[in-house]
Scaffold this motif. Structure first.
Motif, PDB file in Angstrom:
ATOM      1  N   TYR A 118       0.835  -1.206   0.000  1.00  0.00           N
ATOM      2  CA  TYR A 118       0.000   0.000   0.000  1.00  0.00           C
ATOM      3  C   TYR A 118       0.871   1.257   0.000  1.00  0.00           C
ATOM      4  CZ  TYR A 118      -4.189  -2.759   1.200  1.00  0.00           C
ATOM      5  OH  TYR A 118      -5.231  -3.642   1.185  1.00  0.00           O
ATOM      6  N   ALA A 119       1.912   1.253   0.834  1.00  0.00           N
ATOM      7  CA  ALA A 119       2.787   2.424   0.922  1.00  0.00           C
ATOM      8  C   ALA A 119       3.461   2.718  -0.409  1.00  0.00           C
ATOM      9  CB  ALA A 119       3.834   2.206   2.015  1.00  0.00           C
ATOM     10  N   ALA A 120       3.889   1.662  -1.107  1.00  0.00           N
ATOM     11  CA  ALA A 120       4.540   1.856  -2.406  1.00  0.00           C
ATOM     12  C   ALA A 120       3.574   2.434  -3.433  1.00  0.00           C
ATOM     13  CB  ALA A 120       5.098   0.522  -2.903  1.00  0.00           C
ATOM     14  N   LEU A 121       2.315   2.002  -3.388  1.00  0.00           N
ATOM     15  CA  LEU A 121       1.316   2.510  -4.327  1.00  0.00           C
ATOM     16  C   LEU A 121       0.945   3.960  -4.032  1.00  0.00           C
ATOM     17  CD1 LEU A 121      -1.048  -0.600  -4.529  1.00  0.00           C
ATOM     18  CD2 LEU A 121       0.397   0.275  -6.368  1.00  0.00           C
ATOM     19  N   LEU A 122       0.951   4.341  -2.758  1.00  0.00           N
ATOM     20  CA  LEU A 122       0.505   5.670  -2.363  1.00  0.00           C
ATOM     21  C   LEU A 122       1.633   6.684  -2.268  1.00  0.00           C
ATOM     22  CD1 LEU A 122      -2.048   4.677   0.433  1.00  0.00           C
ATOM     23  CD2 LEU A 122      -2.586   5.621  -1.824  1.00  0.00           C
ATOM     24  N   ASP A 123       2.868   6.225  -2.360  1.00  0.00           N
ATOM     25  CA  ASP A 123       4.002   7.146  -2.245  1.00  0.00           C
ATOM     26  C   ASP A 123       3.945   8.186  -3.365  1.00  0.00           C
ATOM     27  OD1 ASP A 123       6.403   8.096  -1.139  1.00  0.00           O
ATOM     28  OD2 ASP A 123       7.549   7.071  -2.700  1.00  0.00           O
ATOM     29  N   PRO A 124       3.951   9.486  -3.025  1.00  0.00           N
ATOM     30  CA  PRO A 124       3.854  10.514  -4.066  1.00  0.00           C
ATOM     31  C   PRO A 124       4.923  10.330  -5.129  1.00  0.00           C
ATOM     32  CG  PRO A 124       3.601  11.501  -1.889  1.00  0.00           C
ATOM     33  CD  PRO A 124       4.020  10.079  -1.664  1.00  0.00           C
ATOM     34  N   GLY A 125       4.508  10.397  -6.365  1.00  0.00           N
ATOM     35  CA  GLY A 125       5.431  10.188  -7.475  1.00  0.00           C
ATOM     36  C   GLY A 125       4.673   9.668  -8.682  1.00  0.00           C
ATOM     37  N   TRP A 126       5.412   9.140  -9.639  1.00  0.00           N
ATOM     38  CA  TRP A 126       4.762   8.723 -10.886  1.00  0.00           C
ATOM     39  C   TRP A 126       3.852   7.527 -10.692  1.00  0.00           C
ATOM     40  CZ3 TRP A 126       5.429   3.907 -12.991  1.00  0.00           C
ATOM     41  CH2 TRP A 126       6.521   3.159 -12.545  1.00  0.00           C
ATOM     42  N   VAL A 127       4.150   6.647  -9.705  1.00  0.00           N
ATOM     43  CA  VAL A 127       3.275   5.500  -9.466  1.00  0.00           C
ATOM     44  C   VAL A 127       1.917   5.976  -8.964  1.00  0.00           C
ATOM     45  CG1 VAL A 127       2.931   3.405  -8.105  1.00  0.00           C
ATOM     46  CG2 VAL A 127       5.199   3.924  -9.030  1.00  0.00           C
ATOM     47  N   ALA A 128       1.940   6.875  -7.994  1.00  0.00           N
ATOM     48  CA  ALA A 128       0.683   7.421  -7.471  1.00  0.00           C
ATOM     49  C   ALA A 128      -0.066   8.198  -8.553  1.00  0.00           C
ATOM     50  CB  ALA A 128       0.958   8.315  -6.261  1.00  0.00           C
ATOM     51  N   ASP A 129       0.683   8.888  -9.424  1.00  0.00           N
ATOM     52  CA  ASP A 129       0.036   9.622 -10.523  1.00  0.00           C
ATOM     53  C   ASP A 129      -0.680   8.652 -11.462  1.00  0.00           C
ATOM     54  OD1 ASP A 129       0.998  11.968  -9.470  1.00  0.00           O
ATOM     55  OD2 ASP A 129       2.722  12.089 -10.842  1.00  0.00           O
ATOM     56  N   ALA A 130      -0.034   7.534 -11.742  1.00  0.00           N
ATOM     57  CA  ALA A 130      -0.665   6.531 -12.602  1.00  0.00           C
ATOM     58  C   ALA A 130      -1.886   5.922 -11.920  1.00  0.00           C
ATOM     59  CB  ALA A 130       0.348   5.435 -12.951  1.00  0.00           C
ATOM     60  N   LEU A 131      -1.788   5.698 -10.614  1.00  0.00           N
ATOM     61  CA  LEU A 131      -2.918   5.160  -9.864  1.00  0.00           C
ATOM     62  C   LEU A 131      -4.085   6.132  -9.863  1.00  0.00           C
ATOM     63  CD1 LEU A 131      -4.150   3.024  -7.965  1.00  0.00           C
ATOM     64  CD2 LEU A 131      -3.006   4.182  -6.069  1.00  0.00           C
ATOM     65  N   ALA A 132      -3.794   7.438  -9.706  1.00  0.00           N
ATOM     66  CA  ALA A 132      -4.847   8.448  -9.663  1.00  0.00           C
ATOM     67  C   ALA A 132      -5.629   8.505 -10.958  1.00  0.00           C
ATOM     68  CB  ALA A 132      -4.247   9.815  -9.349  1.00  0.00           C
ATOM     69  N   ALA A 133      -5.040   8.060 -12.049  1.00  0.00           N
ATOM     70  CA  ALA A 133      -5.723   8.072 -13.343  1.00  0.00           C
ATOM     71  C   ALA A 133      -6.699   6.903 -13.484  1.00  0.00           C
ATOM     72  CB  ALA A 133      -4.706   8.033 -14.477  1.00  0.00           C
ATOM     73  N   GLU A 134      -6.762   6.020 -12.490  1.00  0.00           N
ATOM     74  CA  GLU A 134      -7.631   4.844 -12.540  1.00  0.00           C
ATOM     75  C   GLU A 134      -8.586   4.878 -11.343  1.00  0.00           C
ATOM     76  OE1 GLU A 134      -7.584   2.925 -15.085  1.00  0.00           O
ATOM     77  OE2 GLU A 134      -5.735   3.675 -16.004  1.00  0.00           O
ATOM     78  N   PRO A 135      -9.751   5.528 -11.467  1.00  0.00           N
ATOM     79  CA  PRO A 135     -10.665   5.684 -10.327  1.00  0.00           C
ATOM     80  C   PRO A 135     -11.085   4.368  -9.683  1.00  0.00           C
ATOM     81  CG  PRO A 135     -11.320   7.112 -12.152  1.00  0.00           C
ATOM     82  CD  PRO A 135     -10.239   6.218 -12.671  1.00  0.00           C
ATOM     83  N   GLU A 136     -11.249   3.305 -10.473  1.00  0.00           N
ATOM     84  CA  GLU A 136     -11.678   2.027  -9.900  1.00  0.00           C
ATOM     85  C   GLU A 136     -10.622   1.474  -8.949  1.00  0.00           C
ATOM     86  OE1 GLU A 136     -12.884  -0.788 -12.803  1.00  0.00           O
ATOM     87  OE2 GLU A 136     -14.464   0.486 -13.650  1.00  0.00           O
ATOM     88  N   TRP A 137      -9.357   1.625  -9.310  1.00  0.00           N
ATOM     89  CA  TRP A 137      -8.290   1.110  -8.450  1.00  0.00           C
ATOM     90  C   TRP A 137      -8.139   1.990  -7.209  1.00  0.00           C
ATOM     91  CZ3 TRP A 137      -4.524   0.313 -13.141  1.00  0.00           C
ATOM     92  CH2 TRP A 137      -4.979  -0.780 -13.883  1.00  0.00           C
TER      93      TRP A 137
END
Length: 213
Positions: free
Chosen positions: A116-135
């Motif tokens: 969870y921490a890796a997915l939420l860590d501010p950066g390009w991963v979190a930016d990519a996650l933010a583009a997917e509302p379902e996830w």
């Protein structure tokens, strides 16, 4: 006393509504037309019926005035939601720091929290996650509801096992729940990887086609 408070609240609400109408476009437009009617009355138009003329012009002005614009409700976008999820994750960590879990479940929970921490860590991963509302929704649901419920039901259920026997242990249920949540988080991770891999493939195709042209 409750009645008096209710009466005061009702009076305050009525005063607020009256003030709102006095400041509204309908009242301003009606007042402007009414003033024009009053001027006509002073000029002798309408004779003794000038109050009716004023009232009629006020009503006409109020009717033709554009309605007040009401701002639509604001719904946070995925990036804003992810910021809230990040705050909820911080509170979840504080909560889990106070609970005592068996080693196996505690180890699986630690792996889950790292993911969870890796997915939420501010950066390009979190930016990519933010583009997917379902996830974002799936992650939010797990952090806000699923993980706290897993830990809480474990703590409550294990108290009863001292008086019962034969059922599957609360520790085993907790481990199974955490495995399911970890698999779900891994699917989100795999989905993000697939999105980035697709972008890379698209760019490769574009460059190859440009080179052939």
């Amino acid at each position: 006393m409750a009645t008096s408070r209710a009466g005061r609240a009702g009076g305050a609400g009525a005063a607020a509504r009256l003030l709102g109408y006095l400041e509204s476009k309908k009242n301003l437009a009606g007042s402007a037309c009414g003033l024009a009617g009053l001027g006509l009355g002073f000029a002798g138009v309408g004779g003794s019926f000038w109050p009716v003329v004023v009232a009629g012009l006020y009503g006409a002005g109020a009717l033709i005035a554009p309605p007040e614009r009401v701002d639509p409700p604001h719904h946070p976008d995925a990036a804003e939601q992810l910021g809230v999820v990040r705050e909820d994750f911080g509170r979840l960590r504080e909560y889990l720091a106070e609970v005592d879990l068996p080693p196996a479940a505690g180890g699986k929970l630690a792996e889950l929290m790292e993911l969870y921490a890796a997915l939420l860590d501010p950066g390009w991963v979190a930016d990519a996650l933010a583009a997917e509302p379902e996830w974002v929704h799936a992650l939010s649901r797990a952090i806000r509801l699923d993980v706290p419920e897993c830990v809480d039901t474990y703590n409550r259920t294990r108290w009863w096992t001292r008086m019962t026997s034969g059922a599957e242990s609360p520790e085993r249920h907790l481990e199974r729940q955490l495995v399911v949540l970890y698999d779900e988080a891994e699917r989100v991770t795999a989905g993000l990887h697939g999105v980035e891999a697709g972008r890379q493939q698209t760019h490769t195709t574009y460059l190859e086609e440009r080179g052939r042209s």
